[in-house]
Write an enzyme that holds these catalytic residues in place. Structure first.
Site, PDB file in Angstrom:
ATOM      1  CG  HIS A 223      -1.869   0.128 -29.235  1.00 32.11           C
ATOM      2  ND1 HIS A 223      -2.276   0.935 -30.284  1.00 32.11           N
ATOM      3  CD2 HIS A 223      -0.886   0.825 -28.606  1.00 32.11           C
ATOM      4  CE1 HIS A 223      -1.569   2.055 -30.278  1.00 32.11           C
ATOM      5  NE2 HIS A 223      -0.722   2.013 -29.279  1.00 32.11           N
TER       6      HIS A 223
ATOM      7  CG  ASN B 188      -0.781  17.575 -25.717  1.00 35.52           C
ATOM      8  OD1 ASN B 188      -1.334  17.931 -24.674  1.00 35.52           O
ATOM      9  ND2 ASN B 188      -1.404  16.906 -26.668  1.00 35.52           N
TER      10      ASN B 188
ATOM     11  NE  ARG C   7       1.067   7.190 -24.479  1.00 33.51           N
ATOM     12  CZ  ARG C   7       0.732   8.283 -23.790  1.00 33.51           C
ATOM     13  NH1 ARG C   7       0.739   8.240 -22.467  1.00 33.51           N
ATOM     14  NH2 ARG C   7       0.367   9.382 -24.401  1.00 33.51           N
TER      15      ARG C   7
ATOM     16  CG  HIS D 128       5.914   8.609 -25.906  1.00 31.59           C
ATOM     17  ND1 HIS D 128       5.049   9.663 -25.646  1.00 31.59           N
ATOM     18  CD2 HIS D 128       5.173   7.686 -26.563  1.00 31.59           C
ATOM     19  CE1 HIS D 128       3.848   9.380 -26.122  1.00 31.59           C
ATOM     20  NE2 HIS D 128       3.898   8.177 -26.682  1.00 31.59           N
TER      21      HIS D 128
END
Length: 315
Positions: free
Chosen positions: A185, A87, A55, A59
């Protein structure tokens, strides 16, 4: 050990676009060993860190390229913000792993190995430790000089396929790349608030029994209570193709997961990956290398940070 084999191969340099495999072979030959050892030590304690690093890498690359801008700490006293304040990044994990590797590398070969390369290598090693594909990571990235939370605009868990795809095509990735990369995932978990609306207003695309199970695990959300659930509950710590089998049974935790199995543009590849483990592993490795090449800084651009959490010359 898988990681050691990969590192040995990485000593044979060859080019991949603007990066090259074996970039540190002469300047810091122990670089990949150091990263691999740090990741393995953490993985023994917490195997879910694979999802955390995946992740983080995702990102980072999707904002302004794979430049480690996600690692910069904000400095409230000087009113300096950073991507960490956005966020979507508030639940990113694994920063200390990058710190640990960087601290060792600064002792072994100061100002040589970029934080951006450490992220890419650490993610590769964690995937391998989880039983996923092993692949060669082209290196030579340099670290960025900007970390702006206003630039953090990422595909979200509630998007449909076309909405999510627009983020991928914007950085040069394809629909196939998206379906493949979302296969990450298959490890890790999600906080309940990311899919709560699918439970509160029953989503007809979600298996009713599975929805009940999710609702029981999540309970009543509050400011201080936001539980997590595995994105793929059968083998949550193993990097395999169970994710695709799960979403074909209407058991996708996030909306985007379930939509992959329903949208005509993506469901064919989902079906293929659900039965072709080898194919998925090979394509995932290719997609990770491709993603890791997004917007990289090379040559004299950017810098090699001494501390991954701060620019060399504070602004």
């Amino acid at each position: 050990m898988k990681v050691s084999i990969l590192i040995f191969l990485c000593f044979l340099p060859f080019s991949f676009g603007s990066l090259s495999v074996g970039f540190y072979a002469s300047t810091c030959p122990l670089a990949e060993n150091v990263v691999g050892d740090v990741v393995q030590a953490r993985f023994i304690e917490d195997s879910s860190i694979t999802a955390g690093l995946l992740r983080m890498h995702f990102h980072d690359c999707f904002v302004q390229g794979c430049d480690a801008s996600i690692l910069i700490d904000p400095v409230p006293a000087k009113n300096r913000t950073s991507e960490k304040m956005a966020n979507p990044n508030l639940t990113i994990r694994g920063f200390d792993i990058i710190d640990d590797a960087k601290n060792i590398l600064e002792t072994v070969c100061p100002s040589t190995v970029s934080c951006a390369d450490i992220i890419a290598l650490a993610t590769r090693d964690a995937v391998a430790l989880s039983g996923g594909p092993t692949y060669l990571v082209p290196t030579g990235r340099r670290d960025g000089l900007l970390s702006d939370p206003s630039q953090v605009n990422l595909p979200g868990p509630n998007h449909n396929v076309s909405e999510a795809l627009s983020f991928f095509t914007a950085v040069g990735l394809t629909l196939d790349d998206m379906v493949t990369l979302l296969g990450a995932h298959t490890v890790g978990f999600a906080h309940c608030n990311f899919f709560q609306r699918r439970l509160a207003n029953p989503d007809p695309t979600l298996d009713p029994t599975f929805r009940t199970s999710l609702a029981q695990q999540c309970g009543a959300l509050s400011i201080n209570k936001n539980p997590t659930v595995f994105l793929e509950p059968n083998t949550p710590d193993l990097f395999d193709n169970q994710y695709y089998r799960q979403i074909l049974k209407s058991k996708g935790v996030l909306n985007i997961d379930q939509q992959l199995a329903l949208d005509p543009s993506s469901k064919g590849l989902v079906s293929n990956y659900s039965v072709d483990t080898k194919g998925f592993r090979e394509k995932f490795a290719d997609a990770m290398i491709k993603m890791g090449n997004i917007g990289v800084l090379v040559g004299n651009d950017g810098e090699i940070r001494k501390n991954c959490r701060a620019f060399n010359i504070p602004i």
